[in-house]
Design a protein around this motif. Structure first.
Motif, PDB file in Angstrom:
ATOM      1  N   PRO A 136       0.777  -1.238   0.100  1.00  0.00           N
ATOM      2  CA  PRO A 136      -0.119  -0.010  -0.033  1.00  0.00           C
ATOM      3  C   PRO A 136       0.756   1.162   0.190  1.00  0.00           C
ATOM      4  CG  PRO A 136       0.089  -0.942   2.211  1.00  0.00           C
ATOM      5  CD  PRO A 136       0.866  -1.895   1.298  1.00  0.00           C
ATOM      6  N   VAL A 137       1.541   1.572  -1.144  1.00  0.00           N
ATOM      7  CA  VAL A 137       2.381   2.644  -1.305  1.00  0.00           C
ATOM      8  C   VAL A 137       1.662   3.638  -1.992  1.00  0.00           C
ATOM      9  CG1 VAL A 137       4.483   3.282  -2.492  1.00  0.00           C
ATOM     10  CG2 VAL A 137       4.348   1.067  -1.242  1.00  0.00           C
ATOM     11  N   VAL A 138       1.713   4.847  -1.321  1.00  0.00           N
ATOM     12  CA  VAL A 138       0.735   5.996  -1.782  1.00  0.00           C
ATOM     13  C   VAL A 138       1.672   6.723  -2.987  1.00  0.00           C
ATOM     14  CG1 VAL A 138       0.083   8.385  -1.486  1.00  0.00           C
ATOM     15  CG2 VAL A 138      -0.274   6.286   0.309  1.00  0.00           C
ATOM     16  N   ARG A 139       0.898   6.947  -4.181  1.00  0.00           N
ATOM     17  CA  ARG A 139       1.558   7.641  -5.126  1.00  0.00           C
ATOM     18  C   ARG A 139       0.495   8.830  -5.470  1.00  0.00           C
ATOM     19  NH1 ARG A 139       6.461   6.214  -4.581  1.00  0.00           N
ATOM     20  NH2 ARG A 139       6.975   4.132  -4.631  1.00  0.00           N
ATOM     21  N   GLY A 140       0.650   9.830  -5.243  1.00  0.00           N
ATOM     22  CA  GLY A 140      -0.220  10.995  -5.334  1.00  0.00           C
ATOM     23  C   GLY A 140      -0.386  11.271  -6.940  1.00  0.00           C
ATOM     24  N   ARG A 141      -1.612  11.680  -7.099  1.00  0.00           N
ATOM     25  CA  ARG A 141      -1.911  12.367  -8.513  1.00  0.00           C
ATOM     26  C   ARG A 141      -1.099  13.631  -8.688  1.00  0.00           C
ATOM     27  NH1 ARG A 141      -7.771  13.401 -10.403  1.00  0.00           N
ATOM     28  NH2 ARG A 141      -6.596  14.867 -11.766  1.00  0.00           N
ATOM     29  N   ARG A 142      -0.705  13.652 -10.053  1.00  0.00           N
ATOM     30  CA  ARG A 142       0.311  14.891 -10.252  1.00  0.00           C
ATOM     31  C   ARG A 142      -0.434  15.888 -11.297  1.00  0.00           C
ATOM     32  NH1 ARG A 142       6.649  13.352  -9.940  1.00  0.00           N
ATOM     33  NH2 ARG A 142       6.110  11.450  -8.587  1.00  0.00           N
ATOM     34  N   ASP A 143      -1.674  14.948 -11.957  1.00  0.00           N
ATOM     35  CA  ASP A 143      -2.053  15.858 -13.145  1.00  0.00           C
ATOM     36  C   ASP A 143      -3.480  16.602 -12.675  1.00  0.00           C
ATOM     37  OD1 ASP A 143      -3.570  13.672 -12.450  1.00  0.00           O
ATOM     38  OD2 ASP A 143      -3.527  12.669 -14.437  1.00  0.00           O
ATOM     39  N   TRP A 144      -3.565  17.164 -11.300  1.00  0.00           N
ATOM     40  CA  TRP A 144      -4.563  17.826 -11.267  1.00  0.00           C
ATOM     41  C   TRP A 144      -4.955  18.988 -12.100  1.00  0.00           C
ATOM     42  CZ3 TRP A 144      -7.323  15.445  -7.443  1.00  0.00           C
ATOM     43  CH2 TRP A 144      -6.746  14.663  -6.729  1.00  0.00           C
ATOM     44  N   THR A 145      -6.134  19.336 -12.564  1.00  0.00           N
ATOM     45  CA  THR A 145      -6.442  20.457 -13.569  1.00  0.00           C
ATOM     46  C   THR A 145      -6.610  21.787 -12.576  1.00  0.00           C
ATOM     47  OG1 THR A 145      -8.751  20.259 -13.327  1.00  0.00           O
ATOM     48  CG2 THR A 145      -7.598  18.730 -14.947  1.00  0.00           C
ATOM     49  N   ASP A 146      -6.292  22.763 -13.419  1.00  0.00           N
ATOM     50  CA  ASP A 146      -6.488  24.199 -12.908  1.00  0.00           C
ATOM     51  C   ASP A 146      -7.767  24.153 -11.939  1.00  0.00           C
ATOM     52  OD1 ASP A 146      -3.989  24.638 -13.414  1.00  0.00           O
ATOM     53  OD2 ASP A 146      -4.524  25.876 -15.114  1.00  0.00           O
ATOM     54  N   ASP A 147      -8.937  23.590 -12.691  1.00  0.00           N
ATOM     55  CA  ASP A 147      -9.969  24.000 -12.314  1.00  0.00           C
ATOM     56  C   ASP A 147     -10.397  23.006 -11.076  1.00  0.00           C
ATOM     57  OD1 ASP A 147     -10.936  25.551 -14.361  1.00  0.00           O
ATOM     58  OD2 ASP A 147     -12.234  23.781 -15.591  1.00  0.00           O
ATOM     59  N   GLU A 148      -9.738  21.792 -11.123  1.00  0.00           N
ATOM     60  CA  GLU A 148      -9.864  20.991  -9.790  1.00  0.00           C
ATOM     61  C   GLU A 148      -9.220  21.813  -8.802  1.00  0.00           C
ATOM     62  OE1 GLU A 148      -9.810  16.414 -11.172  1.00  0.00           O
ATOM     63  OE2 GLU A 148      -8.222  17.553 -11.410  1.00  0.00           O
ATOM     64  N   ILE A 149      -8.057  22.308  -8.847  1.00  0.00           N
ATOM     65  CA  ILE A 149      -7.132  22.963  -7.982  1.00  0.00           C
ATOM     66  C   ILE A 149      -8.231  24.251  -7.207  1.00  0.00           C
ATOM     67  CG2 ILE A 149      -4.967  24.129  -7.539  1.00  0.00           C
ATOM     68  CD1 ILE A 149      -3.689  22.120  -9.268  1.00  0.00           C
ATOM     69  N   ALA A 150      -8.766  25.162  -8.299  1.00  0.00           N
ATOM     70  CA  ALA A 150      -9.474  26.259  -7.966  1.00  0.00           C
ATOM     71  C   ALA A 150     -10.717  25.628  -7.124  1.00  0.00           C
ATOM     72  CB  ALA A 150      -9.828  26.771  -9.152  1.00  0.00           C
ATOM     73  N   SER A 151     -11.176  24.632  -7.270  1.00  0.00           N
ATOM     74  CA  SER A 151     -12.332  24.187  -6.568  1.00  0.00           C
ATOM     75  C   SER A 151     -12.049  23.704  -5.227  1.00  0.00           C
ATOM     76  CB  SER A 151     -13.461  22.964  -7.187  1.00  0.00           C
ATOM     77  OG  SER A 151     -12.615  21.699  -7.015  1.00  0.00           O
ATOM     78  N   PHE A 152     -10.938  22.801  -4.949  1.00  0.00           N
ATOM     79  CA  PHE A 152     -10.227  22.591  -3.478  1.00  0.00           C
ATOM     80  C   PHE A 152     -10.008  23.806  -2.773  1.00  0.00           C
ATOM     81  CE2 PHE A 152      -8.201  18.581  -5.843  1.00  0.00           C
ATOM     82  CZ  PHE A 152      -9.339  18.179  -5.628  1.00  0.00           C
ATOM     83  N   VAL A 153      -9.335  24.622  -3.649  1.00  0.00           N
ATOM     84  CA  VAL A 153      -8.952  26.128  -2.740  1.00  0.00           C
ATOM     85  C   VAL A 153     -10.256  26.684  -2.198  1.00  0.00           C
ATOM     86  CG1 VAL A 153      -7.837  28.399  -3.187  1.00  0.00           C
ATOM     87  CG2 VAL A 153      -6.900  26.323  -3.922  1.00  0.00           C
ATOM     88  N   ALA A 154     -11.089  26.703  -3.178  1.00  0.00           N
ATOM     89  CA  ALA A 154     -12.423  27.276  -2.888  1.00  0.00           C
ATOM     90  C   ALA A 154     -13.010  26.789  -1.231  1.00  0.00           C
ATOM     91  CB  ALA A 154     -13.572  27.194  -3.989  1.00  0.00           C
ATOM     92  N   GLU A 155     -12.994  25.337  -1.447  1.00  0.00           N
ATOM     93  CA  GLU A 155     -13.714  24.752  -0.475  1.00  0.00           C
ATOM     94  C   GLU A 155     -12.815  24.807   1.046  1.00  0.00           C
ATOM     95  OE1 GLU A 155     -13.095  19.879  -0.937  1.00  0.00           O
ATOM     96  OE2 GLU A 155     -14.299  20.847  -2.654  1.00  0.00           O
ATOM     97  N   GLY A 156     -11.756  25.566   0.991  1.00  0.00           N
ATOM     98  CA  GLY A 156     -10.744  25.531   2.160  1.00  0.00           C
ATOM     99  C   GLY A 156      -9.844  24.547   2.280  1.00  0.00           C
ATOM    100  N   ARG A 157      -9.671  23.367   1.120  1.00  0.00           N
ATOM    101  CA  ARG A 157      -8.563  22.479   1.269  1.00  0.00           C
ATOM    102  C   ARG A 157      -7.178  23.095   1.209  1.00  0.00           C
ATOM    103  NH1 ARG A 157      -9.191  16.891  -2.281  1.00  0.00           N
ATOM    104  NH2 ARG A 157     -11.519  16.855  -2.078  1.00  0.00           N
ATOM    105  N   ARG A 158      -6.422  22.500   1.736  1.00  0.00           N
ATOM    106  CA  ARG A 158      -4.868  22.712   1.454  1.00  0.00           C
ATOM    107  C   ARG A 158      -4.108  21.585   1.261  1.00  0.00           C
ATOM    108  NH1 ARG A 158      -6.770  26.529   1.039  1.00  0.00           N
ATOM    109  NH2 ARG A 158      -7.065  28.446   2.392  1.00  0.00           N
ATOM    110  N   PRO A 159      -3.121  21.783   0.464  1.00  0.00           N
ATOM    111  CA  PRO A 159      -2.497  20.351   0.033  1.00  0.00           C
ATOM    112  C   PRO A 159      -1.276  19.935   1.274  1.00  0.00           C
ATOM    113  CG  PRO A 159      -1.515  22.179  -1.030  1.00  0.00           C
ATOM    114  CD  PRO A 159      -2.469  22.903  -0.310  1.00  0.00           C
ATOM    115  N   ALA A 160      -1.111  18.759   1.203  1.00  0.00           N
ATOM    116  CA  ALA A 160       0.314  18.362   1.777  1.00  0.00           C
ATOM    117  C   ALA A 160       1.368  18.133   0.661  1.00  0.00           C
ATOM    118  CB  ALA A 160      -0.119  17.010   2.269  1.00  0.00           C
ATOM    119  N   TRP A 161       2.331  18.201   1.238  1.00  0.00           N
ATOM    120  CA  TRP A 161       3.592  18.200   0.177  1.00  0.00           C
ATOM    121  C   TRP A 161       4.218  16.783   0.082  1.00  0.00           C
ATOM    122  CZ3 TRP A 161       4.098  21.677  -3.908  1.00  0.00           C
ATOM    123  CH2 TRP A 161       3.172  22.694  -3.651  1.00  0.00           C
ATOM    124  N   ARG A 162       4.147  16.023  -0.985  1.00  0.00           N
ATOM    125  CA  ARG A 162       4.989  14.868  -0.999  1.00  0.00           C
ATOM    126  C   ARG A 162       6.065  14.721  -1.673  1.00  0.00           C
ATOM    127  NH1 ARG A 162       2.060  10.463   0.695  1.00  0.00           N
ATOM    128  NH2 ARG A 162      -0.127  10.833   1.496  1.00  0.00           N
TER     129      ARG A 162
END
Ligand code: GLU
Length: 497
Positions: A136-162
């Protein structure tokens, strides 16, 4: 016959050369225990042996669990052990800028990426991997679209850094103890270096500190082995050179189970309070995974500094045996001069509250007892059971009393006979007391134990105490005779009744 030799030649392991900069990096989330103290000692010995530097670094980034009490306790325990540090204590909580700067550099160089997954999404990923019989080795997605990121930011999500682990590679540790250890990167997940609240993780902070503090050698428990490739990746990504590593073996109890409270493996201060002295504790800690040869079991601190080296650290688990510590402690106590012994004993009794209910003369009386107890103690804590009788009125313990009562006639004869002789003594000295009681023993035609045991019980109320002749001298004529008469009186009451 094939030409295999019966025994492999001993592996020639490397030693640390030149002045080493080492560190002890405890997390102040509890007391300093056997394992941590052993790590501290090994690092200190490397520093002192190589003429290097011993750095103390408190890894207190876990705000919930780190406490000032724990920090103070760790420092006190190290001082008691005599493990003085040359630099620090540095506190990770005071170094956020350094970690934030490192994280920014890793972002800029593309070594880390923003991980927007929620905990649930990660769990699903892990479950899927398990379902496909993969680690169970985590590999994060790295191809988030700008829209996805914008909606995360809008809902207050903050990214961790891997950390973007290069899955095609592998990391090799040339470990002083374990030899060459290779980690395939496919098994190492893209570990988090900064949490979504911006705080650095242990692997980031430890790596950055080892780099910034120019640590040349990391000597730490084997349980950290799997962290090492991650920390090496961080250091390399920051353009630094990795330190060298020595992963020291686990510590088990005599039953080969992981060391725990059950084995008496308390904190360093608990060991101190149980009456162990610094030289014995240090000696036993040094032998947790290290040995000089097969026979030497006692080392002074100077000998440890002269002889210690990582080449003789074993790969196999070390055993912490409280019984061995007791034996060694007794030996060290016997080796102390009377003055040193008195200091250690008085210090211990002061800490344990022994003097709290005693008069001003008690310290002097303790010192008087030193010759009588010095060879008999395994721990300083044994003092009370051996000599505590002298500081309180006669109290005969249940079991010794039963033994007197089981043959009242004999007990009266032995104690009465002893009393008669002691009353007649002009000088209440060790020699005269001994002669008189030995003589009485012969007159009664008894075996020594049958005669002397009741004397001891009449005087001390217990079966185990300082030697009977010495005890009589310590009590002094008046007190000794009073106690004899009291015991005799109680026995006579029974006899009459
Ligand atoms: N703070 C870590 C611990 O207490 C030590 C890590 C290290 O030595 O790198 O286990």
């Amino acid at each position: 016959m094939h030409g295999y030799p019966c025994c492999m030649p001993p592996i020639q392991r490397r030693e640390i050369e030149g002045p080493a900069r080492v560190r002890f990096a405890p997390s102040p989330t509890g007391n300093l225990h056997v394992g941590g103290a052993r790590t501290a000692l090994f690092n200190w010995l490397v520093a002192r042996h190589t003429g290097g530097v011993f750095v103390l670094r408190l890894e207190d980034t876990d705000k919930e669990r780190s406490t000032p009490e724990s920090e103070a306790q760790i420092l006190r325990a190290m001082e008691w052990l005599g493990l003085d540090w040359d630099e620090g204590p540095y506190r990770q909580s005071e170094r956020s800028d350094v970690y934030l700067d490192a994280i920014e550099r890793l972002k800029a160089s593309g070594h880390v990426y923003a991980a927007w997954e929620t905990e649930e999404e990660l769990e699903t990923q892990r479950d899927n991997a398990r379902a496909h019989k993969q680690a169970p080795v985590v590999r994060g997605r790295r191809d988030w679209t700008d829209d996805e990121i914008a909606s995360f930011v809008a809902e207050g999500r903050r990214p961790a850094w891997r950390f973007a682990v290069d899955v095609t590679g592998h990391t090799v540790i040339e470990d002083f103890v374990r030899g060459e250890v290779t980690f395939a990167h496919t098994a190492i997940e893209d570990f988090v270096v900064a949490r979504s609240d911006g705080t650095p993780t242990y692997n980031l902070a430890a790596a950055v500190d080892d780099l910034e503090m120019q640590i040349s050698h990391v000597v730490r428990g084997e349980d950290h082995l799997s962290n090492t490739p991650k920390q090496m990746m961080v250091i390399r990504a920051l353009g630094g050179q990795t330190p060298e590593y020595a992963h020291i073996p686990l510590i088990l109890g005599p039953d080969k189970k992981r060391l725990s409270k059950r084995h008496g493996a308390a904190s360093v201060e608990d060991l101190r309070d149980a009456g162990f002295i610094q030289s014995a504790v240090l000696n036993v800690f040094a032998l947790l995974g290290w040995s000089f040869d097969d026979k030497t079991s006692m080392f002074t601190v100077d000998e440890l500094i002269a002889k210690f080296g990582v080449a003789r650290i074993s790969k196999s688990p070390a055993i912490f045996d409280l019984k061995k510590l007791e034996v060694l402690n007794g030996r060290y106590l016997r080796m102390l001069s009377e003055d040193e012994f008195s200091d250690a004993l008085i210090g211990h009794l002061e800490r344990s509250g022994f003097f709290a209910d005693k008069d001003a003369g008690a310290r002097a009386r303790v010192i008087e007892t030193v010759p009588a107890v010095k060879r008999k103690l395994s721990t300083l804590e044994d003092y009370s059971s051996l000599a505590g009788w002298l500081f309180r009125p006669l109290e005969i313990e249940a079991e010794p009393w039963e033994s007197l009562v089981s043959d009242v006639r004999h007990s009266i004869q032995a104690i009465g006979g002893g009393l008669g002789r002691l009353e007649q003594l002009e000088h209440f000295t060790l020699e005269d007391i001994k002669d008189a009681l030995q003589d009485q023993l012969h007159i009664l035609g008894e075996d020594a134990r049958g005669f002397l045991e009741p004397q001891r019980i009449a005087l001390t109320g217990q079966r185990v105490s300082t030697g009977i002749y010495e005890s009589l001298v310590l009590a002094g004529r008046d007190e000794a005779l009073t106690r004899y008469r009291e015991t005799l009186g109680r026995l006579a009451d029974l006899w009459v009744a």
